[in-house]
Motif scaffolding. Structure first.
Motif, PDB file in Angstrom:
ATOM      1  N   PHE A 108      33.777 -17.308  67.083  1.00  0.00           N
ATOM      2  CA  PHE A 108      34.612 -17.220  65.880  1.00  0.00           C
ATOM      3  C   PHE A 108      33.755 -17.361  64.629  1.00  0.00           C
ATOM      4  O   PHE A 108      33.987 -16.672  63.632  1.00  0.00           O
ATOM      5  CB  PHE A 108      35.699 -18.299  65.889  1.00  0.00           C
ATOM      6  CG  PHE A 108      36.611 -18.219  64.697  1.00  0.00           C
ATOM      7  CD1 PHE A 108      37.721 -17.393  64.707  1.00  0.00           C
ATOM      8  CD2 PHE A 108      36.352 -18.957  63.542  1.00  0.00           C
ATOM      9  CE1 PHE A 108      38.556 -17.294  63.604  1.00  0.00           C
ATOM     10  CE2 PHE A 108      37.180 -18.868  62.432  1.00  0.00           C
ATOM     11  CZ  PHE A 108      38.288 -18.030  62.463  1.00  0.00           C
ATOM     12  N   ALA A 109      32.771 -18.254  64.660  1.00  0.00           N
ATOM     13  CA  ALA A 109      31.894 -18.425  63.500  1.00  0.00           C
ATOM     14  C   ALA A 109      31.147 -17.132  63.197  1.00  0.00           C
ATOM     15  O   ALA A 109      31.038 -16.712  62.035  1.00  0.00           O
ATOM     16  CB  ALA A 109      30.913 -19.567  63.746  1.00  0.00           C
ATOM     17  N   VAL A 110      30.638 -16.486  64.248  1.00  0.00           N
ATOM     18  CA  VAL A 110      29.953 -15.201  64.044  1.00  0.00           C
ATOM     19  C   VAL A 110      30.938 -14.175  63.507  1.00  0.00           C
ATOM     20  O   VAL A 110      30.627 -13.424  62.561  1.00  0.00           O
ATOM     21  CB  VAL A 110      29.321 -14.716  65.369  1.00  0.00           C
ATOM     22  CG1 VAL A 110      28.815 -13.286  65.234  1.00  0.00           C
ATOM     23  CG2 VAL A 110      28.177 -15.638  65.780  1.00  0.00           C
ATOM     24  N   PHE A 111      32.113 -14.118  64.091  1.00  0.00           N
ATOM     25  CA  PHE A 111      33.152 -13.202  63.612  1.00  0.00           C
ATOM     26  C   PHE A 111      33.466 -13.446  62.144  1.00  0.00           C
ATOM     27  O   PHE A 111      33.579 -12.501  61.349  1.00  0.00           O
ATOM     28  CB  PHE A 111      34.406 -13.381  64.474  1.00  0.00           C
ATOM     29  CG  PHE A 111      35.664 -12.812  63.882  1.00  0.00           C
ATOM     30  CD1 PHE A 111      35.841 -11.445  63.768  1.00  0.00           C
ATOM     31  CD2 PHE A 111      36.685 -13.649  63.460  1.00  0.00           C
ATOM     32  CE1 PHE A 111      37.008 -10.919  63.221  1.00  0.00           C
ATOM     33  CE2 PHE A 111      37.850 -13.138  62.924  1.00  0.00           C
ATOM     34  CZ  PHE A 111      38.015 -11.768  62.798  1.00  0.00           C
ATOM     35  N   GLY A 112      33.606 -14.724  61.763  1.00  0.00           N
ATOM     36  CA  GLY A 112      33.934 -15.045  60.374  1.00  0.00           C
ATOM     37  C   GLY A 112      32.854 -14.604  59.409  1.00  0.00           C
ATOM     38  O   GLY A 112      33.144 -14.022  58.352  1.00  0.00           O
ATOM     39  N   VAL A 113      31.598 -14.873  59.757  1.00  0.00           N
ATOM     40  CA  VAL A 113      30.497 -14.463  58.877  1.00  0.00           C
ATOM     41  C   VAL A 113      30.394 -12.941  58.837  1.00  0.00           C
ATOM     42  O   VAL A 113      30.176 -12.346  57.764  1.00  0.00           O
ATOM     43  CB  VAL A 113      29.176 -15.110  59.331  1.00  0.00           C
ATOM     44  CG1 VAL A 113      27.995 -14.536  58.548  1.00  0.00           C
ATOM     45  CG2 VAL A 113      29.238 -16.625  59.143  1.00  0.00           C
ATOM     46  N   MET A 114      30.572 -12.294  59.976  1.00  0.00           N
ATOM     47  CA  MET A 114      30.546 -10.830  59.997  1.00  0.00           C
ATOM     48  C   MET A 114      31.690 -10.246  59.161  1.00  0.00           C
ATOM     49  O   MET A 114      31.491  -9.261  58.423  1.00  0.00           O
ATOM     50  CB  MET A 114      30.665 -10.333  61.437  1.00  0.00           C
ATOM     51  CG  MET A 114      29.470 -10.653  62.305  1.00  0.00           C
ATOM     52  SD  MET A 114      28.082  -9.526  62.035  1.00  0.00           S
ATOM     53  CE  MET A 114      28.616  -8.121  62.989  1.00  0.00           C
ATOM     54  N   ALA A 115      32.874 -10.850  59.266  1.00  0.00           N
ATOM     55  CA  ALA A 115      34.012 -10.358  58.488  1.00  0.00           C
ATOM     56  C   ALA A 115      33.737 -10.447  57.001  1.00  0.00           C
ATOM     57  O   ALA A 115      34.077  -9.535  56.222  1.00  0.00           O
ATOM     58  CB  ALA A 115      35.269 -11.154  58.837  1.00  0.00           C
ATOM     59  N   GLY A 116      33.092 -11.539  56.581  1.00  0.00           N
ATOM     60  CA  GLY A 116      32.736 -11.663  55.177  1.00  0.00           C
ATOM     61  C   GLY A 116      31.639 -10.702  54.779  1.00  0.00           C
ATOM     62  O   GLY A 116      31.681 -10.080  53.709  1.00  0.00           O
ATOM     63  N   ALA A 117      30.647 -10.553  55.645  1.00  0.00           N
ATOM     64  CA  ALA A 117      29.517  -9.672  55.328  1.00  0.00           C
ATOM     65  C   ALA A 117      29.957  -8.214  55.235  1.00  0.00           C
ATOM     66  O   ALA A 117      29.439  -7.446  54.418  1.00  0.00           O
ATOM     67  CB  ALA A 117      28.432  -9.824  56.394  1.00  0.00           C
ATOM     68  N   LYS A 118      30.916  -7.829  56.053  1.00  0.00           N
ATOM     69  CA  LYS A 118      31.357  -6.430  56.085  1.00  0.00           C
ATOM     70  C   LYS A 118      32.575  -6.167  55.196  1.00  0.00           C
ATOM     71  O   LYS A 118      33.076  -5.031  55.143  1.00  0.00           O
ATOM     72  CB  LYS A 118      31.673  -6.012  57.529  1.00  0.00           C
ATOM     73  CG  LYS A 118      30.519  -6.228  58.499  1.00  0.00           C
ATOM     74  CD  LYS A 118      29.212  -5.593  58.013  1.00  0.00           C
ATOM     75  CE  LYS A 118      28.070  -5.857  58.967  1.00  0.00           C
ATOM     76  NZ  LYS A 118      26.765  -5.354  58.442  1.00  0.00           N
ATOM     77  N   GLY A 119      33.026  -7.192  54.483  1.00  0.00           N
ATOM     78  CA  GLY A 119      34.102  -6.985  53.518  1.00  0.00           C
ATOM     79  C   GLY A 119      35.458  -6.727  54.157  1.00  0.00           C
ATOM     80  O   GLY A 119      36.187  -5.815  53.727  1.00  0.00           O
ATOM     81  N   LEU A 120      35.823  -7.507  55.165  1.00  0.00           N
ATOM     82  CA  LEU A 120      37.087  -7.290  55.856  1.00  0.00           C
ATOM     83  C   LEU A 120      38.299  -7.250  54.916  1.00  0.00           C
ATOM     84  O   LEU A 120      39.143  -6.342  55.061  1.00  0.00           O
ATOM     85  CB  LEU A 120      37.291  -8.370  56.927  1.00  0.00           C
ATOM     86  CG  LEU A 120      38.603  -8.290  57.715  1.00  0.00           C
ATOM     87  CD1 LEU A 120      38.702  -6.985  58.484  1.00  0.00           C
ATOM     88  CD2 LEU A 120      38.724  -9.492  58.666  1.00  0.00           C
ATOM     89  N   PRO A 121      38.431  -8.143  53.938  1.00  0.00           N
ATOM     90  CA  PRO A 121      39.604  -8.055  53.057  1.00  0.00           C
ATOM     91  C   PRO A 121      39.670  -6.722  52.306  1.00  0.00           C
ATOM     92  O   PRO A 121      40.760  -6.144  52.146  1.00  0.00           O
ATOM     93  CB  PRO A 121      39.422  -9.230  52.095  1.00  0.00           C
ATOM     94  CG  PRO A 121      38.566 -10.196  52.837  1.00  0.00           C
ATOM     95  CD  PRO A 121      37.630  -9.344  53.627  1.00  0.00           C
ATOM     96  N   ARG A 122      38.522  -6.250  51.842  1.00  0.00           N
ATOM     97  CA  ARG A 122      38.498  -4.979  51.114  1.00  0.00           C
ATOM     98  C   ARG A 122      38.853  -3.817  52.037  1.00  0.00           C
ATOM     99  O   ARG A 122      39.631  -2.925  51.664  1.00  0.00           O
ATOM    100  CB  ARG A 122      37.111  -4.774  50.503  1.00  0.00           C
ATOM    101  CG  ARG A 122      36.952  -3.484  49.717  1.00  0.00           C
ATOM    102  CD  ARG A 122      35.601  -3.432  49.039  1.00  0.00           C
ATOM    103  NE  ARG A 122      35.438  -2.185  48.288  1.00  0.00           N
ATOM    104  CZ  ARG A 122      34.354  -1.898  47.553  1.00  0.00           C
ATOM    105  NH1 ARG A 122      33.364  -2.774  47.482  1.00  0.00           N
ATOM    106  NH2 ARG A 122      34.276  -0.755  46.896  1.00  0.00           N
ATOM    107  N   LEU A 123      38.319  -3.827  53.238  1.00  0.00           N
ATOM    108  CA  LEU A 123      38.638  -2.781  54.196  1.00  0.00           C
ATOM    109  C   LEU A 123      40.134  -2.776  54.525  1.00  0.00           C
ATOM    110  O   LEU A 123      40.764  -1.718  54.588  1.00  0.00           O
ATOM    111  CB  LEU A 123      37.827  -2.976  55.479  1.00  0.00           C
ATOM    112  CG  LEU A 123      36.312  -2.740  55.385  1.00  0.00           C
ATOM    113  CD1 LEU A 123      35.622  -3.239  56.653  1.00  0.00           C
ATOM    114  CD2 LEU A 123      36.023  -1.273  55.151  1.00  0.00           C
TER     115      LEU A 123
END
Length: 352
Positions: free
Chosen positions: A139-154
């Motif tokens: 989950f920690a990796v997922f969270g950092v990846m989500a932030g790095a890849k701009g999940l909210p913007r996507l």
């Protein structure tokens, strides 16, 4: 427990499948598992140690349950996952020598029982810390990846059916990740981020090296290095010493746009300070599996904040959790019977 004792009577004080009771006995034949499914609430899902809240015992069943747990040398789980029941059991059962909590953060439950020093000296308390490390690290990796890849913007663009101009995403292998707490969960987080190519720093009180961590930071130095990292992963337990460790001082010092992932205990992060940091962009994205108060209040601004991912303390949930804890218990029982030190013992001063 001394090396001359070759049997251990264990009572399952929480719901535990008969199959897993027998697994414990196969792994460690010197253990005798005692359980009665009629006296504990049924699980609603895998590793639901509290069980169905609608379950109730008759007075006779309550007496039978207490007699069962009071006959134990060791307990698998805190009775009813209740500090008050733990206190009652400890007082009633002078033969009790070991309790393994099913929660990784079980030290808080032991503290809440208010046991006296004689009881804390007599009984070894251990937790399931480390059993959940893999799922929480994911989950920690997922969270950092989500932030790095701009999940909210996507997500926002997808919901609006907007095809924007291409934009640059952040790369994890170009990031420095600070893991706050290098215990079982933190060490697994460090291993996974290192495997992805990130530079990994970590906080430690012991100063012991951890695989994949290139720089060790003292807990009181987090604010000093916060401006040098791209992401902060919080894995610490909830204690008096860790309460609001990630607070205003640290969050004012972060590099603008930093990513935060929280998989330890919610009390480590000051949510008011976090909201301020989210609002002004110091924290660009926060993936939260734990919160100061749970369930998260309906009026909490975190629910609707565009830069927050809310997970209802479910990142560690796994169909294999109960089996992993059972296997840990069996291994620990063998160590106890052989007079060897146990893993994940509760510090009865700080209770973590």
């Amino acid at each position: 427990m001394t090396q001359t004792e070759d049997r251990l009577r264990v009572v399952a004080a929480v719901p535990l499948d008969e199959e897993l009771c027998r697994l414990i006995e196969r792994i460690e034949p010197r253990v005798e598992m005692i359980s009665d499914p009629s006296l504990v609430p049924p699980m609603r899902w895998p590793a639901d140690w509290e069980g169905d809240p609608s379950f109730s015992r008759t007075p006779q069943q309550q007496a039978d349950f207490e007699a069962m747990v009071d006959s134990a040398d060791a307990l698998f789980g805190i009775p009813d996952v209740s500090p008050a029941q733990l206190a009652r059991t400890v007082a009633a059962n002078p033969r009790l020598r070991w309790v393994m909590t099913t929660a990784a953060g079980g030290g808080g439950q032991v503290k809440a029982a208010g046991l006296d020093q004689d009881a804390l000296d007599r009984i070894v308390f251990t937790t399931s810390a480390g059993v959940h490390a893999g799922p929480l690290a994911e989950f920690a990796v997922f969270g950092v990846m989500a932030g790095a890849k701009g999940l909210p913007r996507l997500r926002a663009d997808q919901d609006a059916r907007v095809w924007p101009q291409r934009w640059e995403m952040r790369q994890v292998d170009e990031m420095t990740v600070l893991v706050v707490g290098l215990g079982g969960i933190g060490a697994e987080c460090a291993r996974r981020f290192h495997a992805l190519g990130a530079t990994v720093w970590g906080t430690t009180r012991s100063g012991r090296p951890v695989d994949g961590v290139s720089r060790l930071i003292a807990p009181d130095e987090i604010a000093q290095v916060a401006g040098e990292v791209d992401a902060i992963v919080v894995t610490l337990p909830g204690t008096e010493q860790t309460h609001h460790l990630i607070g205003e001082e640290v969050l004012e010092a972060v590099r603008p746009g930093a990513i935060l992932a929280s998989v330890g205990r919610g009390t480590v992060i000051d949510e008011r300070a976090l909201l301020a940091a989210l609002d002004d962009g110091r924290i660009g994205f926060a993936a939260m599996d734990v919160f100061e108060k749970e369930p998260l209040a309906q009026d909490s601004p975190l629910w609707s904040h565009p830069s927050v991912l809310v997970s209802p303390h479910t990142a560690a949930r796994s169909s294999k959790e109960a089996e992993r804890i059972a296997r840990r218990f069996a291994e620990s029982a063998g160590r106890l019977l052989d007079g060897e030190p146990l893993r994940a013992t509760v510090d009865t001063v700080e209770f973590y």
